[in-house]
Design an enzyme around this catalytic site. Structure first.
Site, PDB file in Angstrom:
ATOM      1  N   LYS A 133       0.824  -1.205   0.000  1.00 30.47           N
ATOM      2  CA  LYS A 133       0.000   0.000   0.000  1.00 30.47           C
ATOM      3  C   LYS A 133       0.861   1.261   0.000  1.00 30.47           C
ATOM      4  O   LYS A 133       0.457   2.288  -0.554  1.00 30.47           O
ATOM      5  CB  LYS A 133      -0.957  -0.018   1.194  1.00 30.47           C
ATOM      6  CG  LYS A 133      -2.025  -1.101   1.071  1.00 30.47           C
ATOM      7  CD  LYS A 133      -3.065  -0.999   2.157  1.00 30.47           C
ATOM      8  CE  LYS A 133      -4.166  -2.048   1.966  1.00 30.47           C
ATOM      9  NZ  LYS A 133      -5.215  -1.946   2.981  1.00 30.47           N
ATOM     10  N   LYS A 214      -6.073 -10.988  -6.846  1.00 29.95           N
ATOM     11  CA  LYS A 214      -7.411 -11.181  -6.299  1.00 29.95           C
ATOM     12  C   LYS A 214      -8.360 -10.082  -6.774  1.00 29.95           C
ATOM     13  O   LYS A 214      -7.930  -8.974  -7.118  1.00 29.95           O
ATOM     14  CB  LYS A 214      -7.368 -11.238  -4.779  1.00 29.95           C
ATOM     15  CG  LYS A 214      -7.088  -9.926  -4.081  1.00 29.95           C
ATOM     16  CD  LYS A 214      -7.193 -10.105  -2.572  1.00 29.95           C
ATOM     17  CE  LYS A 214      -7.035  -8.766  -1.852  1.00 29.95           C
ATOM     18  NZ  LYS A 214      -7.202  -8.910  -0.388  1.00 29.95           N
ATOM     19  N   LYS A 217     -11.966  -4.027  -5.239  1.00 25.31           N
ATOM     20  CA  LYS A 217     -12.795  -2.857  -5.513  1.00 25.31           C
ATOM     21  C   LYS A 217     -11.988  -1.747  -6.171  1.00 25.31           C
ATOM     22  O   LYS A 217     -12.523  -0.932  -6.932  1.00 25.31           O
ATOM     23  CB  LYS A 217     -13.385  -2.348  -4.199  1.00 25.31           C
ATOM     24  CG  LYS A 217     -14.506  -1.345  -4.333  1.00 25.31           C
ATOM     25  CD  LYS A 217     -15.832  -2.026  -4.468  1.00 25.31           C
ATOM     26  CE  LYS A 217     -16.975  -1.025  -4.400  1.00 25.31           C
ATOM     27  NZ  LYS A 217     -18.285  -1.662  -4.464  1.00 25.31           N
TER      28      LYS A 217
END
Length: 348
Positions: A133, A214, A217
């Site tokens: 991140k 994966k 969103k």
């Protein structure tokens, strides 16, 4: 996350001293709006099962965690309501669990500070989510992004939770919570149960456009992610465009054929069939036709949920009251535990 009947009864119950610890399940979801197919199959479906299996279950809308990635306040407010509507529509029953918004229980943040003072920096810097991140934020990750696993530990330990449903990508964070609990117990005396994982039995759902990653969103490819409130036309389009390969037969081999195998995993998960049963039903179908079979199964699964989401979204006051009522109950549970923590560390 499909859970076999009776799983919770079969889980080992931890003990503190001579006293048996009541099984208590805690889990949370970030408010990103309407969840996607992977969220449903990997977490929410399991939440519905677990609320039937255990008498003490807490589910939280993790709005504090969501601040680790920049969001406009108006967007966050709407996402909180949309996520709440979606999980209620999926079958979460506030009469069978505590459903609440994290930030309405300030003890989460207060305990996170105490636990942060027991956690060393190198441990946090080694966590893969920080590295991943941080890279998405141009290597300028915030303090909140670095320390949110400590807040996750506080979320769990504040209620003396004994079990936590987790996916593969959260195992290391739960291990951190376990280590923090043990460190606290060693320093201040036996107090926290060491929470155990309830691991997902559902195969990780992958992106329809890149089965190496994966479903997410935040994927910039709009056709990669199926949201549970998508229209039937959108679902058909996304599965029609799903990446497979040049072999027409439907088989299951995640290493050699990740795209088709992802479709098989989705088909099995939404129908409740085994991988073997899905393959047996698909004999003679080519992948193009099989994509439409999977799309139809997903449409049928989410049709009543989609309808209920729309209904719930029209009553914002009801959604807010559900979260507020749940927070009152959660705070009542947390308050005496946190007061004892304050005493143990010397605040009172």
């Amino acid at each position: 996350m499909a859970t076999p009947s009776g799983l919770i009864r079969a889980l080992h119950r931890g003990t503190l001293g001579q006293n048996m610890v009541l099984d208590r399940i805690f889990s949370g979801i970030q408010p990103t709006g309407t969840p996607h197919l992977g969220n449903y199959l990997g977490a929410i479906q399991n939440w519905v099962n677990l609320q039937e299996e255990c008498s003490s279950v807490l589910y939280s809308i993790m709005d504090m965690h969501s601040l680790t990635m920049p969001k406009e306040p108006a967007v966050l407010r709407q996402n909180i309501l949309d996520t709440t509507a979606a999980i209620l529509a999926c079958g979460i029953d506030p009469k069978k669990c505590f459903l609440f918004r994290q930030s309405l229980v300030p003890e989460h943040a207060e305990l996170a500070w105490i636990l942060g003072c027991l956690t060393n920096m190198p441990r946090l810097l080694r966590l893969p989510q920080w590295k991943m991140k941080r890279a998405s934020q141009n290597n300028e990750g915030t303090v909140g992004l670095l320390t949110y696993p400590v807040l996750q530990a506080a979320d769990i330990l504040l209620y003396k939770s004994t079990h936590v449903p987790v996916g593969e990508d959260q195992v290391l964070h739960l291990e951190l919570a376990q280590d923090i609990a043990q460190h606290f117990n060693k320093k201040y005396g036996e107090f926290f149960p060491v929470p155990k994982a309830i691991l997902s039995t559902t195969k990780k759902i992958k992106s329809l456009r890149d089965p190496a990653v994966k479903m997410s969103k935040s994927d910039p490819q709009k056709l990669a992610t199926v949201n549970i409130a998508d229209s039937p036309d959108d679902i058909v389009l996304k599965f029609r465009k799903a990446v497979t390969d040049f072999t027409s037969e439907v088989t299951y081999d995640p290493a050699a054929r990740p795209g088709v195998s992802n479709l098989v995993s989705i088909h099995a998960a939404v129908t409740g069939l085994s991988i073997e049963e899905v393959l047996q039903q698909s004999v003679g179908l080519d992948t193009a036709h099989y994509k439409m079979v999977v799309a139809e199964s997903v449409i049928q699964k989410f049709a009543p949920i989609r309808s209920e989401i729309k209904k719930l979204q029209e009553d914002k006051s009801h959604l807010m009251k559900v979260l507020e009522d749940g927070a009152v109950k959660a705070k009542e549970l947390a308050a005496p535990i946190y007061q004892e923590i304050r005493r143990l560390v010397g605040f009172q």
